[in-house]
Design a protein around this motif. Structure first.
Motif, mmCIF file in Angstrom:
data_model
loop_
_atom_site.group_PDB
_atom_site.id
_atom_site.type_symbol
_atom_site.label_atom_id
_atom_site.label_comp_id
_atom_site.label_asym_id
_atom_site.label_seq_id
_atom_site.Cartn_x
_atom_site.Cartn_y
_atom_site.Cartn_z
ATOM 1 N N ALA A 80 0.815 -1.212 0.000
ATOM 2 C CA ALA A 80 0.000 0.000 0.000
ATOM 3 C C ALA A 80 0.852 1.266 0.000
ATOM 4 C CB ALA A 80 -0.929 -0.008 1.212
ATOM 5 N N GLN A 81 2.077 1.168 0.503
ATOM 6 C CA GLN A 81 2.976 2.320 0.446
ATOM 7 C C GLN A 81 3.500 2.555 -0.969
ATOM 8 O OE1 GLN A 81 5.922 1.211 3.331
ATOM 9 N NE2 GLN A 81 4.777 2.072 5.072
ATOM 10 N N LEU A 82 3.615 1.480 -1.722
ATOM 11 C CA LEU A 82 4.171 1.574 -3.073
ATOM 12 C C LEU A 82 3.110 1.741 -4.147
ATOM 13 C CD1 LEU A 82 6.837 -1.285 -2.909
ATOM 14 C CD2 LEU A 82 7.273 1.180 -2.841
ATOM 15 N N LEU A 83 1.938 1.149 -3.923
ATOM 16 C CA LEU A 83 0.946 1.020 -4.983
ATOM 17 C C LEU A 83 -0.428 1.462 -4.510
ATOM 18 C CD1 LEU A 83 -0.063 -0.181 -7.745
ATOM 19 C CD2 LEU A 83 -0.231 -2.384 -6.558
ATOM 20 N N ALA A 84 -1.072 2.347 -5.277
ATOM 21 C CA ALA A 84 -2.457 2.746 -5.028
ATOM 22 C C ALA A 84 -3.292 2.315 -6.224
ATOM 23 C CB ALA A 84 -2.566 4.255 -4.825
ATOM 24 N N VAL A 85 -4.478 1.803 -5.937
ATOM 25 C CA VAL A 85 -5.320 1.226 -6.977
ATOM 26 C C VAL A 85 -6.741 1.772 -6.857
ATOM 27 C CG1 VAL A 85 -6.191 -0.916 -7.985
ATOM 28 C CG2 VAL A 85 -3.962 -0.895 -6.855
ATOM 29 N N VAL A 86 -7.332 2.147 -7.987
ATOM 30 C CA VAL A 86 -8.749 2.502 -8.039
ATOM 31 C C VAL A 86 -9.378 1.656 -9.133
ATOM 32 C CG1 VAL A 86 -10.473 4.304 -8.358
ATOM 33 C CG2 VAL A 86 -8.288 4.867 -7.283
ATOM 34 N N LEU A 87 -10.182 0.678 -8.731
ATOM 35 C CA LEU A 87 -10.854 -0.207 -9.673
ATOM 36 C C LEU A 87 -12.304 0.217 -9.834
ATOM 37 C CD1 LEU A 87 -9.349 -3.598 -8.471
ATOM 38 C CD2 LEU A 87 -8.595 -2.169 -10.377
ATOM 39 N N THR A 88 -13.029 -0.471 -10.688
ATOM 40 C CA THR A 88 -14.417 -0.095 -10.963
ATOM 41 C C THR A 88 -15.380 -0.618 -9.909
ATOM 42 O OG1 THR A 88 -14.601 -2.039 -12.407
ATOM 43 C CG2 THR A 88 -14.087 0.072 -13.450
ATOM 44 N N ASP A 89 -14.906 -1.486 -8.992
ATOM 45 C CA ASP A 89 -15.778 -2.007 -7.942
ATOM 46 C C ASP A 89 -16.298 -0.865 -7.074
ATOM 47 O OD1 ASP A 89 -15.053 -4.483 -8.885
ATOM 48 O OD2 ASP A 89 -13.471 -4.754 -7.390
ATOM 49 N N ARG A 90 -17.567 -0.919 -6.732
ATOM 50 C CA ARG A 90 -18.146 0.091 -5.855
ATOM 51 C C ARG A 90 -17.886 -0.312 -4.404
ATOM 52 N NH1 ARG A 90 -21.775 4.177 -6.780
ATOM 53 N NH2 ARG A 90 -22.913 4.948 -4.972
ATOM 54 N N VAL A 91 -17.043 0.445 -3.719
ATOM 55 C CA VAL A 91 -16.643 0.122 -2.352
ATOM 56 C C VAL A 91 -17.670 0.682 -1.373
ATOM 57 C CG1 VAL A 91 -14.840 0.377 -0.621
ATOM 58 C CG2 VAL A 91 -14.224 0.192 -3.051
ATOM 59 N N THR A 92 -18.134 -0.157 -0.426
ATOM 60 C CA THR A 92 -19.066 0.282 0.603
ATOM 61 C C THR A 92 -18.284 0.961 1.720
ATOM 62 O OG1 THR A 92 -20.551 -1.556 0.105
ATOM 63 C CG2 THR A 92 -20.846 -0.459 2.219
ATOM 64 N N VAL A 93 -18.610 2.211 1.997
ATOM 65 C CA VAL A 93 -17.840 2.981 2.986
ATOM 66 C C VAL A 93 -18.712 3.486 4.127
ATOM 67 C CG1 VAL A 93 -16.108 3.693 1.319
ATOM 68 C CG2 VAL A 93 -18.152 5.104 1.628
ATOM 69 N N GLY A 94 -19.931 2.997 4.236
ATOM 70 C CA GLY A 94 -20.785 3.398 5.346
ATOM 71 C C GLY A 94 -21.158 4.866 5.279
ATOM 72 N N MET A 95 -21.108 5.541 6.420
ATOM 73 C CA MET A 95 -21.550 6.938 6.522
ATOM 74 C C MET A 95 -20.381 7.915 6.550
ATOM 75 S SD MET A 95 -24.772 6.704 6.408
ATOM 76 C CE MET A 95 -25.269 8.367 6.879
ATOM 77 N N LEU A 96 -19.266 7.543 5.964
ATOM 78 C CA LEU A 96 -18.100 8.411 5.986
ATOM 79 C C LEU A 96 -18.312 9.653 5.131
ATOM 80 C CD1 LEU A 96 -15.123 5.898 5.623
ATOM 81 C CD2 LEU A 96 -16.098 6.852 7.715
ATOM 82 N N ASP A 97 -17.715 10.762 5.559
ATOM 83 C CA ASP A 97 -17.691 11.941 4.695
ATOM 84 C C ASP A 97 -16.443 11.874 3.826
ATOM 85 O OD1 ASP A 97 -15.417 13.197 6.044
ATOM 86 O OD2 ASP A 97 -16.807 13.728 7.646
ATOM 87 N N VAL A 98 -16.361 12.768 2.858
ATOM 88 C CA VAL A 98 -15.289 12.718 1.866
ATOM 89 C C VAL A 98 -13.922 12.866 2.506
ATOM 90 C CG1 VAL A 98 -14.269 13.974 -0.071
ATOM 91 C CG2 VAL A 98 -16.723 13.452 -0.075
ATOM 92 N N ARG A 99 -13.754 13.844 3.388
ATOM 93 C CA ARG A 99 -12.435 14.067 3.991
ATOM 94 C C ARG A 99 -11.966 12.848 4.782
ATOM 95 N NH1 ARG A 99 -9.416 18.373 4.613
ATOM 96 N NH2 ARG A 99 -11.132 19.748 3.953
ATOM 97 N N THR A 100 -12.880 12.206 5.499
ATOM 98 C CA THR A 100 -12.508 11.021 6.273
ATOM 99 C C THR A 100 -12.067 9.891 5.353
ATOM 100 O OG1 THR A 100 -14.068 11.637 8.017
ATOM 101 C CG2 THR A 100 -13.283 9.356 7.989
ATOM 102 N N LEU A 101 -12.808 9.688 4.249
ATOM 103 C CA LEU A 101 -12.444 8.630 3.313
ATOM 104 C C LEU A 101 -11.077 8.890 2.693
ATOM 105 C CD1 LEU A 101 -13.082 6.065 1.737
ATOM 106 C CD2 LEU A 101 -14.274 7.475 0.056
ATOM 107 N N VAL A 102 -10.835 10.115 2.271
ATOM 108 C CA VAL A 102 -9.530 10.446 1.685
ATOM 109 C C VAL A 102 -8.425 10.250 2.721
ATOM 110 C CG1 VAL A 102 -8.143 12.266 0.620
ATOM 111 C CG2 VAL A 102 -10.567 12.036 0.025
#
Length: 335
Positions: A79-101
């Motif tokens: 995770a330190q070397l590689l970041a990935v954004v795939l097309t899967d819709r990730v369930t994140v509950g009630m998080l706001d944008v800043r918390t998720l980032v």
């Protein structure tokens, strides 16, 4: 020569109990470069990205990041070397944008996950770079698909990875945001010296902005090189060729096959004539030179002013605008 943080050799990708989709592939992602993965649907692009990122095991061969086998990296180090954004819709509950980032900083924090002042600045920079400042306090569940994609990009940027892999990151974005994201990825690669790999159907933007293109065909062929090289070699045209579509290498765009209906000649300034020809092509008219034998001729009125004129069989018809011109042609076409 720039280093290659990710290298694959004799790589085969696919799903268990099924034949390999692509392979063998010898690939490298170079530091400071934006690489675009292109190809028709069903050619294995997403499968390849999932394999390179470790989400899906390889069917054969190897993938290494900075000299270490992908399978040998700990989850934290990966995770330190590689970041990935795939097309899967990730369930994140009630998080706001800043918390998720902010979760993108987890590979760099201690076991308590508390953010330092430096971590918070990285999060703010990622939010700003992805263009989601106005969404920072919003709940993720309230966002559109396009807004959500940009937030997931911000989370990936907050990881400060050496490699960034993105699957259809522009799929739900309008044209200005697609351009913004693609230019951002190109600039990030150059400014931070990271490797960026993105699959996309935005062929025009890829040809304009990518440093390198990986091109997968429906026949299982795989080509890689500078976008201009693949165009000049004919690979690009062959991969996307169809009965109704062809790639015009001279213009760098796709064209619908030439219609076989009535012949139309157009006269006017270059810009007006270009768009009139496109409208006529849509109606099924063949474009011919003004000096050729044409069924209809389209020209501006006297002195280049409105309205437009249609000449057919010695008869002139005035049209106040393009919409009127096209409606008149539809009536003539049915006569």
């Amino acid at each position: 020569m720039m280093a290659a943080p990710l290298i694959s050799s004799e790589l085969h990708v696919g799903y268990p109990l099924r034949p390999s989709v692509l392979g063998p592939l010898d690939l490298s992602l170079k530091a400071g470069r934006l690489t675009c993965l292109l190809g028709p649907n069903g050619t294995g692009k997403t499968t390849l990205l999932r394999t390179l990122s470790g989400v899906l095991p390889a069917r054969g061969g190897r993938v290494a990041i900075e000299g270490t086998e992908l399978s040998e990296l700990s989850p934290r180090r990966r995770a330190q070397l590689l970041a990935v954004v795939l097309t899967d819709r990730v369930t994140v509950g009630m998080l706001d944008v800043r918390t998720l980032v902010s979760l993108g900083r987890q590979p760099h924090t201690d076991w308590r996950g508390r953010l330092s002042a430096a971590d918070s600045r990285v999060v703010d920079d990622a939010i700003s770079a992805a263009g989601v400042d106005d969404l920072a306090e919003r709940n993720i569940a309230e966002l559109s698909d396009g807004e959500r994609q940009r937030v997931m990009l911000a989370r990936a940027l907050a990881q400060e990875p050496r490699l960034l892999i993105l699957d259809e990151i522009t799929a739900f974005l309008d044209l200005p945001h697609r351009l913004h994201v693609m230019r951002l990825l190109r600039d990030l690669a150059r400014r931070r010296g990271i490797s960026v790999l993105v699959s996309t159907h935005d062929l025009d933007l890829a040809l304009r902005l990518a440093d390198e293109v990986w091109l997968a065909s429906s026949r299982g062929d795989f080509h890689q090189g500078a976008p201009e090289e693949l165009v000049l070699q004919g690979d690009f045209g062959r991969v996307f060729a169809s009965e109704a579509l062809r790639f015009d290498a001279a213009q760098g765009t796709f064209r619908v096959d030439r219609p076989s209906g009535p012949r139309a000649a157009v006269e006017g300034d270059d810009l007006t004539a270009k768009w009139l020809r496109r409208a006529l092509e849509r109606l099924g008219y063949q474009d011919v030179d003004w000096t050729s034998d044409a069924d209809v001729r389209i020209a501006r009125g006297a002195n280049g002013a409105e309205p437009y004129q249609i000449q057919q069989g010695g008869r002139l018809r005035d049209c106040p605008d393009i919409a009127g011109l096209l409606e008149t042609l539809r009536q003539l076409h049915g006569e």
